[in-house]
Design a protein around this motif. Sequence first.
Motif, mmCIF file in Angstrom:
data_model
loop_
_atom_site.group_PDB
_atom_site.id
_atom_site.type_symbol
_atom_site.label_atom_id
_atom_site.label_comp_id
_atom_site.label_asym_id
_atom_site.label_seq_id
_atom_site.Cartn_x
_atom_site.Cartn_y
_atom_site.Cartn_z
ATOM 1 N N GLU A 27 -38.023 -22.459 19.008
ATOM 2 C CA GLU A 27 -37.513 -21.095 18.862
ATOM 3 C C GLU A 27 -37.958 -20.492 17.526
ATOM 4 O O GLU A 27 -38.352 -19.322 17.467
ATOM 5 C CB GLU A 27 -35.996 -21.069 18.966
ATOM 6 N N SER A 28 -37.935 -21.294 16.459
ATOM 7 C CA SER A 28 -38.363 -20.780 15.150
ATOM 8 C C SER A 28 -39.847 -20.431 15.160
ATOM 9 O O SER A 28 -40.264 -19.466 14.504
ATOM 10 C CB SER A 28 -38.043 -21.778 14.035
ATOM 11 N N MET A 29 -40.660 -21.184 15.909
ATOM 12 C CA MET A 29 -42.081 -20.856 16.029
ATOM 13 C C MET A 29 -42.253 -19.562 16.833
ATOM 14 O O MET A 29 -43.012 -18.680 16.442
ATOM 15 C CB MET A 29 -42.850 -21.986 16.706
ATOM 16 N N GLU B 227 -31.845 -30.784 20.775
ATOM 17 C CA GLU B 227 -31.367 -29.578 20.094
ATOM 18 C C GLU B 227 -32.282 -29.201 18.934
ATOM 19 O O GLU B 227 -32.623 -28.026 18.761
ATOM 20 C CB GLU B 227 -29.937 -29.787 19.590
ATOM 21 N N VAL B 228 -32.694 -30.180 18.146
ATOM 22 C CA VAL B 228 -33.569 -29.915 16.999
ATOM 23 C C VAL B 228 -34.940 -29.433 17.477
ATOM 24 O O VAL B 228 -35.505 -28.476 16.934
ATOM 25 C CB VAL B 228 -33.691 -31.159 16.091
ATOM 26 N N MET B 229 -35.488 -30.071 18.504
ATOM 27 C CA MET B 229 -36.799 -29.669 19.025
ATOM 28 C C MET B 229 -36.729 -28.238 19.578
ATOM 29 O O MET B 229 -37.650 -27.442 19.354
ATOM 30 C CB MET B 229 -37.272 -30.640 20.101
ATOM 31 N N ASP B 230 -35.656 -27.902 20.266
ATOM 32 C CA ASP B 230 -35.503 -26.544 20.788
ATOM 33 C C ASP B 230 -35.401 -25.530 19.648
ATOM 34 O O ASP B 230 -35.967 -24.436 19.739
ATOM 35 C CB ASP B 230 -34.294 -26.440 21.716
ATOM 36 N N ARG B 231 -34.694 -25.880 18.580
ATOM 37 C CA ARG B 231 -34.611 -24.994 17.404
ATOM 38 C C ARG B 231 -35.986 -24.817 16.769
ATOM 39 O O ARG B 231 -36.356 -23.718 16.344
ATOM 40 C CB ARG B 231 -33.626 -25.540 16.374
ATOM 41 N N ASP C 264 -33.335 -40.715 19.740
ATOM 42 C CA ASP C 264 -33.713 -39.850 18.615
ATOM 43 C C ASP C 264 -35.088 -39.204 18.798
ATOM 44 O O ASP C 264 -35.663 -38.678 17.842
ATOM 45 C CB ASP C 264 -33.658 -40.627 17.296
ATOM 46 N N VAL C 265 -35.622 -39.189 20.035
ATOM 47 C CA VAL C 265 -36.952 -38.639 20.300
ATOM 48 C C VAL C 265 -36.866 -37.530 21.349
ATOM 49 O O VAL C 265 -36.183 -37.668 22.369
ATOM 50 C CB VAL C 265 -37.927 -39.740 20.783
ATOM 51 N N ALA C 266 -37.590 -36.435 21.079
ATOM 52 C CA ALA C 266 -37.722 -35.343 22.044
ATOM 53 C C ALA C 266 -39.213 -35.109 22.295
ATOM 54 O O ALA C 266 -40.027 -35.217 21.372
ATOM 55 C CB ALA C 266 -37.080 -34.068 21.525
ATOM 56 N N MET D 285 -27.321 -33.067 26.506
ATOM 57 C CA MET D 285 -28.439 -32.862 25.608
ATOM 58 C C MET D 285 -28.103 -33.514 24.283
ATOM 59 O O MET D 285 -27.038 -33.330 23.723
ATOM 60 C CB MET D 285 -28.678 -31.359 25.438
ATOM 61 N N GLY D 286 -29.072 -34.288 23.778
ATOM 62 C CA GLY D 286 -28.866 -34.983 22.524
ATOM 63 C C GLY D 286 -29.348 -34.185 21.320
ATOM 64 O O GLY D 286 -29.929 -33.099 21.441
#
Length: 149
Positions: free
Chosen positions: A13-15, A6-10, A73-75, A1-2
């Motif tokens: 989760e924050s939403m 990780e940022v998109m999953d965070r 750099d794209v999710a 996982m790039g």
Amino acid sequence: MGQAREVMDRFTESMDTQDRDALARAYADEAVLITPDEGQITGRDKITNYLYHFWEAFPDIRYEYTAKYDAGDVAVDEGYVVATNTGPIRLPSGETLPPTGKKVRVRSCDIAQVEAGQIKSHHFYFDQLDYMAQLGLLPESLTRQLSSH
């Protein structure tokens, strides 16, 4: 996982947990959000304010994934936004609609470009007509036509 994944999953989760601080940290200062309802929104504060309104209108909002992708750099996330409208809905005009009490399950797709651990560019795609029909905000004849397809 790039890093983008990780940022998109965070972000998601924050939403789902309605964590304002984590949501703000997901975006770069000068991030750009493209939405079907308000067009381009630039800047972390304006983006997070836009998203906060979903929490007010849909306190139980959550995302159901159907697929997750990442490359470089794209999710990309595909799935459904699922929620019940128990708060006022803010319109792009600044007006608000009273809660409908209706549940929605709207197909969506998010595409985020990540740089230095934060979202730099984020595109939201969802069907506004389907969203409005599920909320009962369209004429019944149009809602019937939409549901027959």
